[in-house]
Design a protein around this motif. Structure first.
Motif, PDB file in Angstrom:
ATOM      1  N   SER A 226      25.775  46.313  34.812  1.00  0.00           N
ATOM      2  CA  SER A 226      26.229  45.399  33.702  1.00  0.00           C
ATOM      3  C   SER A 226      27.412  45.768  33.098  1.00  0.00           C
ATOM      4  N   THR A 227      27.913  46.774  33.405  1.00  0.00           N
ATOM      5  CA  THR A 227      29.351  47.202  32.695  1.00  0.00           C
ATOM      6  C   THR A 227      30.494  46.802  33.517  1.00  0.00           C
ATOM      7  N   LEU A 228      30.097  46.072  34.720  1.00  0.00           N
ATOM      8  CA  LEU A 228      31.164  45.431  35.547  1.00  0.00           C
ATOM      9  C   LEU A 228      31.516  44.107  35.010  1.00  0.00           C
ATOM     10  N   LEU A 229      32.549  43.552  34.897  1.00  0.00           N
ATOM     11  CA  LEU A 229      33.234  42.231  34.593  1.00  0.00           C
ATOM     12  C   LEU A 229      33.538  41.748  36.024  1.00  0.00           C
ATOM     13  N   GLN A 230      33.140  40.525  36.400  1.00  0.00           N
ATOM     14  CA  GLN A 230      33.367  40.134  37.911  1.00  0.00           C
ATOM     15  C   GLN A 230      34.176  38.748  37.682  1.00  0.00           C
ATOM     16  N   TYR A 231      35.353  38.752  38.399  1.00  0.00           N
ATOM     17  CA  TYR A 231      36.157  37.464  38.206  1.00  0.00           C
ATOM     18  C   TYR A 231      36.538  37.042  39.537  1.00  0.00           C
ATOM     19  N   TYR A 232      36.870  35.828  39.916  1.00  0.00           N
ATOM     20  CA  TYR A 232      37.393  35.281  40.876  1.00  0.00           C
ATOM     21  C   TYR A 232      38.746  34.493  40.486  1.00  0.00           C
ATOM     22  N   CYS A 233      39.664  34.315  41.640  1.00  0.00           N
ATOM     23  CA  CYS A 233      41.001  34.079  41.400  1.00  0.00           C
ATOM     24  C   CYS A 233      41.410  32.853  42.377  1.00  0.00           C
ATOM     25  N   LEU A 234      41.624  31.689  41.975  1.00  0.00           N
ATOM     26  CA  LEU A 234      41.727  30.677  42.894  1.00  0.00           C
ATOM     27  C   LEU A 234      43.155  30.468  43.434  1.00  0.00           C
ATOM     28  N   MET A 235      43.592  30.215  44.601  1.00  0.00           N
ATOM     29  CA  MET A 235      44.578  30.076  45.084  1.00  0.00           C
ATOM     30  C   MET A 235      44.678  29.331  46.472  1.00  0.00           C
ATOM     31  N   PRO A 236      46.028  28.871  46.912  1.00  0.00           N
ATOM     32  CA  PRO A 236      46.145  28.330  48.283  1.00  0.00           C
ATOM     33  C   PRO A 236      46.170  29.540  49.221  1.00  0.00           C
ATOM     34  N   GLN A 237      45.566  29.344  50.731  1.00  0.00           N
ATOM     35  CA  GLN A 237      45.733  30.427  51.472  1.00  0.00           C
ATOM     36  C   GLN A 237      47.178  30.935  51.577  1.00  0.00           C
ATOM     37  N   LYS A 238      48.165  29.931  51.756  1.00  0.00           N
ATOM     38  CA  LYS A 238      49.408  30.232  52.113  1.00  0.00           C
ATOM     39  C   LYS A 238      50.150  31.130  51.114  1.00  0.00           C
ATOM     40  N   ASP A 239      49.619  31.150  49.677  1.00  0.00           N
ATOM     41  CA  ASP A 239      49.936  32.028  49.045  1.00  0.00           C
ATOM     42  C   ASP A 239      49.329  33.179  48.432  1.00  0.00           C
ATOM     43  N   LYS A 240      48.717  33.525  49.321  1.00  0.00           N
ATOM     44  CA  LYS A 240      47.602  34.716  49.077  1.00  0.00           C
ATOM     45  C   LYS A 240      48.014  36.073  48.820  1.00  0.00           C
ATOM     46  N   ASP A 241      49.357  36.202  49.478  1.00  0.00           N
ATOM     47  CA  ASP A 241      49.917  37.676  49.179  1.00  0.00           C
ATOM     48  C   ASP A 241      50.913  37.719  47.800  1.00  0.00           C
ATOM     49  N   THR A 242      51.271  36.411  47.595  1.00  0.00           N
ATOM     50  CA  THR A 242      52.039  36.342  46.229  1.00  0.00           C
ATOM     51  C   THR A 242      51.273  36.410  45.026  1.00  0.00           C
ATOM     52  N   TYR A 243      49.924  35.841  45.122  1.00  0.00           N
ATOM     53  CA  TYR A 243      48.885  36.129  43.998  1.00  0.00           C
ATOM     54  C   TYR A 243      48.549  37.519  43.952  1.00  0.00           C
ATOM     55  N   LEU A 244      48.508  38.141  45.224  1.00  0.00           N
ATOM     56  CA  LEU A 244      48.171  39.673  45.016  1.00  0.00           C
ATOM     57  C   LEU A 244      49.320  40.645  44.251  1.00  0.00           C
ATOM     58  N   ILE A 245      50.598  40.189  44.723  1.00  0.00           N
ATOM     59  CA  ILE A 245      51.429  40.876  44.039  1.00  0.00           C
ATOM     60  C   ILE A 245      51.578  40.495  42.509  1.00  0.00           C
ATOM     61  N   TYR A 246      51.039  39.128  42.011  1.00  0.00           N
ATOM     62  CA  TYR A 246      51.262  38.908  40.712  1.00  0.00           C
ATOM     63  C   TYR A 246      50.262  39.671  40.186  1.00  0.00           C
ATOM     64  N   LEU A 247      48.993  39.918  40.702  1.00  0.00           N
ATOM     65  CA  LEU A 247      47.819  40.518  39.972  1.00  0.00           C
ATOM     66  C   LEU A 247      48.334  42.212  40.043  1.00  0.00           C
ATOM     67  N   ALA A 248      48.834  42.667  40.899  1.00  0.00           N
ATOM     68  CA  ALA A 248      49.313  44.012  40.893  1.00  0.00           C
ATOM     69  C   ALA A 248      50.185  44.178  39.923  1.00  0.00           C
ATOM     70  N   ASN A 249      51.175  43.453  39.816  1.00  0.00           N
ATOM     71  CA  ASN A 249      52.225  43.105  38.481  1.00  0.00           C
ATOM     72  C   ASN A 249      51.393  43.415  37.189  1.00  0.00           C
ATOM     73  N   THR A 250      50.387  42.254  37.086  1.00  0.00           N
ATOM     74  CA  THR A 250      49.695  42.192  35.692  1.00  0.00           C
ATOM     75  C   THR A 250      49.145  43.522  35.463  1.00  0.00           C
ATOM     76  N   LEU A 251      48.401  44.104  36.309  1.00  0.00           N
ATOM     77  CA  LEU A 251      47.599  45.080  36.179  1.00  0.00           C
ATOM     78  C   LEU A 251      47.984  46.513  36.498  1.00  0.00           C
ATOM     79  N   ALA A 252      49.580  46.646  36.140  1.00  0.00           N
ATOM     80  CA  ALA A 252      50.362  47.766  36.773  1.00  0.00           C
ATOM     81  C   ALA A 252      49.757  49.119  36.244  1.00  0.00           C
ATOM     82  N   GLN A 253      49.135  49.162  35.126  1.00  0.00           N
ATOM     83  CA  GLN A 253      49.038  50.605  34.366  1.00  0.00           C
ATOM     84  C   GLN A 253      47.553  51.044  35.076  1.00  0.00           C
ATOM     85  N   ASN A 254      46.853  50.114  35.731  1.00  0.00           N
ATOM     86  CA  ASN A 254      45.258  50.540  36.005  1.00  0.00           C
ATOM     87  C   ASN A 254      45.311  51.236  37.489  1.00  0.00           C
ATOM     88  N   SER A 255      44.161  51.992  37.612  1.00  0.00           N
ATOM     89  CA  SER A 255      43.892  52.469  38.814  1.00  0.00           C
ATOM     90  C   SER A 255      43.114  51.268  39.584  1.00  0.00           C
TER      91      SER A 255
END
Length: 450
Positions: A226-255
């Motif tokens: 119950s303590t886990l918050l679960q999300y999905y992130c929608l994107m076109p297949q061709k931009d998958k790498d870019t979206y991952l980099i965006y998430l890494a950038n947004t969440l940079a301070q996290n493990s």
């Protein structure tokens, strides 16, 4: 054969002293800050101390290692002779983790453990076995190699056999090897079988190896905490790498652990992220054992904040503080999703999981939502920021592709220079593929998988 007896559940809240544990173990538990037993420990330890065989059905992170380690260590205190127990685990990393737990819990009694896994030197392992450890923790393939090839080593006087993550052991085609091991160990022994699910294969293994067992079931169905918050992130297949980099950038301070389906993507994404300044390291079945342990230790210690892994890291590993799990690829099986996201939100802590969903993944995500019984929330993204990242992402992808090509080229040159190795080396590589999750009949042709 009679059905396994169900463990009785007391209404009184259990404490470690109330379970009947001896003082040296209670002292070790206090040192490790284990304040009260988990459900699986409270139900499994009393019948185990009475000498009963145990079937434990419990998900990863439920505290089952201590549930089987504590009764074994208590019996070892009474009769500390020779090789006492053997624990079989599906992956090398889990084997090392189990050994560490045994040594920590048995610190007052000077318990000696040997870890016997593929990818390490056979001779060094044979020397460790000759020193008569109390506990051997092994992957089945390498243990069987030593039983067949190491003079003086046997399991003839074994008192305890533990099969941990039995469903995973059987998923990885270790069934025939387990049959061989069961034939050379004493019939008069205690056996503990722990599994996240009771599949027909596991039930067959139970009938073949346990005598009048007590069944302890903590999680009857797959679920996320119950303590886990679960999300999905929608994107076109061709931009998958870019979206991952965006998430890494947004969440940079996290493990963060990023899960991929293939070894190639784990290597490629870790290079892309490092190129862009993120401290990322890969973990997959085609790294050497020392590289795998090095990656894991750097991540555990906080030296590197991003681990890019295949499913070799999804089961059983207890990494204390993982803030985010990102599924770069959606796993085909829902239970693999649950094991992956189970790396965060452990022991009552909060955590987040984000699953990347392209136009081809909608059916898979719906299937997972049905199994876990809840809808994931949409992870909001900033489209303008993603568009700005696109050029840098494409350049990093090109650099990563070139680096991987160079690595493959130098690897081929080394192989040509050093020959193809001995039959022993071939067996090690084969064992490694099994531990990394590849069906045995397809090991030669699917080197890119996990």
């Amino acid at each position: 054969m009679p059905a396994p007896e169900e463990a009785s559940t007391s209404k009184e809240p259990a404490t470690f002293p109330s379970l009947g544990l001896i003082q040296p173990l209670l002292d070790a538990l206090e040192q490790l800050k284990f304040t009260e037993p988990t459900e699986i420990q409270a139900q499994a330890i009393p019948p185990a101390l009475e000498g009963r065989d145990i079937i434990g059905v419990a998900s990863t992170g439920s505290g089952k290692t201590a549930a089987f380690a504590l009764p074994i260590l208590q019996k070892l205190w009474d009769d500390p002779k020779g090789l006492f127990a053997c624990v079989l685990a599906p992956t090398r990393e889990l084997a090392y983790q189990i050994s560490q737990q045994f040594e920590a819990l048995g610190s007052a009694m000077g318990v000696r453990c040997a870890v016997i896994v593929g990818g390490m030197d056979m001779t060094t392992q044979a020397v460790a076995l000759a020193k008569r450890p109390h506990i051997v923790v092994a992957t089945p393939g390498r243990l069987n190699d030593h039983l067949e090839n190491t003079k003086g080593f046997s399991l003839r006087n074994l008192k305890y056999l533990v099969m941990d993550e039995a469903d995973r052991l059987l998923d990885l085609d270790f069934g025939p090897v387990l049959d061989k091991i069961l034939k050379v160990i004493p019939k008069e022994r205690s056996t503990y079988l722990f599994s996240a699910t009771m599949t027909t294969k596991v039930a067959k293994l139970q009938r073949a190896s346990l005598s009048n067992p007590v069944r302890v079931e903590v999680a009857s169905k797959y679920q996320t905490v119950s303590t886990l918050l679960q999300y999905y992130c929608l994107m076109p297949q061709k931009d998958k790498d870019t979206y991952l980099i965006y998430l890494a950038n947004t969440l940079a301070q996290n493990s963060t652990i990023i899960f991929t389906r293939t070894v190639h993507d784990a290597s490629r994404l870790s290079i892309i992220l490092r190129t862009l300044g993120f401290p990322a390291i890969p973990l997959h079945g085609q790294l050497s054992q020392s590289q795998r342990l090095g990656s894991l230790n750097k991540f555990k210690s906080g030296g590197q904040r991003v681990l890019v892994a295949t499913d070799v890291a999804s089961r059983g590993l207890d990494i204390p503080s993982v803030d985010i799990v990102i599924n770069f690829d959606i796993p085909t099986h829902s239970k693999d999703y649950i094991h992956r996201v189970g790396r965060t939100a452990r022991a009552g802590r909060a955590g987040k999981s984000i699953t990347l969903v392209t136009q081809y993944d909608v059916e898979l995500i719906q299937r997972i939502e049905k199994v876990i019984g809840k809808k994931m929330e949409l992870w909001e993204t900033d489209k303008e920021e993603i568009a700005l990242l696109k050029e840098r992402a494409d350049e990093a992808c090109r650099l990563a592709a070139n680096e991987l090509k160079e690595q493959q080229h130098s690897s081929k040159k080394r192989k040509r220079g050093g020959g193809e190795g001995t039959g022993r080396d071939e067996r090690d590589r084969d064992d490694d593929m099994v531990e990394a999750g590849m069906p045995s009949g397809k090991r030669k042709s699917r080197g890119g998988r996990r």
